[in-house]
Design a protein around this motif. Sequence first.
Motif, short mmCIF file in Angstrom:
data_model
loop_
_atom_site.label_atom_id
_atom_site.label_comp_id
_atom_site.label_asym_id
_atom_site.label_seq_id
_atom_site.Cartn_x
_atom_site.Cartn_y
_atom_site.Cartn_z
N ASP A 35 -5.81 -4.12 0.34
CA ASP A 35 -6.69 -3.21 -0.40
C ASP A 35 -7.23 -2.13 0.52
N THR A 36 -7.57 -2.49 1.77
CA THR A 36 -8.09 -1.52 2.73
C THR A 36 -7.05 -0.44 3.03
N MET A 37 -5.81 -0.86 3.23
CA MET A 37 -4.74 0.09 3.51
C MET A 37 -4.51 1.03 2.34
N GLY A 69 0.88 -1.22 9.64
CA GLY A 69 -0.56 -1.44 9.70
C GLY A 69 -0.98 -2.14 10.98
N VAL A 70 -2.09 -1.71 11.55
CA VAL A 70 -2.66 -2.35 12.75
C VAL A 70 -4.03 -2.91 12.37
N LYS A 79 -11.22 -1.60 10.30
CA LYS A 79 -10.57 -2.84 10.70
C LYS A 79 -9.05 -2.74 10.59
N LEU A 80 -8.58 -1.87 9.71
CA LEU A 80 -7.15 -1.71 9.52
C LEU A 80 -6.81 -0.22 9.43
N LEU A 149 7.42 6.94 3.27
CA LEU A 149 7.52 6.21 2.00
C LEU A 149 6.30 5.34 1.80
N TRP A 150 5.96 5.14 0.53
CA TRP A 150 4.80 4.31 0.19
C TRP A 150 5.12 3.50 -1.07
N LEU A 151 4.64 2.26 -1.08
CA LEU A 151 4.82 1.41 -2.26
C LEU A 151 3.63 1.54 -3.19
N LYS A 152 3.90 1.74 -4.46
CA LYS A 152 2.82 1.78 -5.44
C LYS A 152 2.17 0.41 -5.57
N ASP A 153 2.99 -0.62 -5.59
CA ASP A 153 2.50 -1.99 -5.78
C ASP A 153 3.25 -2.91 -4.83
#
Length: 201
Positions: A35-37, A69-70, A79-80, A149-153
Amino acid sequence: MNAHHRSLCPKKFTVQRTISNMSTDVISDKAAESDTMTNSFHINSRKGIIEEVKPNKSNGTVHYLAHHGVITPQKTTTKLRVVYDASAKTSKENNCLNDCLYRGPVMVHDLCGILLRFRKHPIAIVADIERAFLQIELQRDQRDVTRFLWLKDIDNPMTNACNIQEFRFCRVPFGVVSSPFLLGATIEHHLDTFHNEISNK
C-alpha cells in the motif's frame, strides 16, 4: 545523450520480469508495504513527476528503467521507497541508460572549503531542497528513455495486459548518472539571476 544511444536496448521483457519479482516480494512481505508503494506512486502521478504513456507511441528512443522497492523499517518517515536502476543491462553487450548519458563536470563544492567557511562565522545557515532531482523538469523529447512499467493490481498476474501500465518520468529521476550535474547546473543558473552579495558567494 551521446552517440551510444543507438545501441540502447529497450529491455521491456527484462523489466517485466523484474517487476514480477518485485511484486512477488511485496506480496510475500506485508500488505502495508504494498500500500505504501502504491500510495507513493499515486502521489508522484498527481504531482506531475510521472505521466502515463501509450505503449506504441513515442517521440524517439524508448528505454525502460528497472525498479524495485527498498524497505527501511527503522526510518520514521519513508519506510519504503522505489529505486529506479539506470545502470541495469540486458547483457554485457548492450548499453544501459547511464552508458549513453554525459555525466557532466562535478558541480559540488570542495568539502574542505565548505567546512572552513562553516567555521568562519558565528552563525551558519543550512538548507535542504526536498526531493531535489524531482524539482527539475525533463524535456518532453527526452522522457521516453525513462519509461517504466507498473502493475495496477499486484494480486492479478502480469500475463494480463490490462494490468500493466506504462509511465515515464517528467522530472529528473534519482539514479541517472547525469542527475547531480543537472541539479548543480540548475542551482547555479538560478543563483546567477540574482545579482547580490549572497548569490555571488
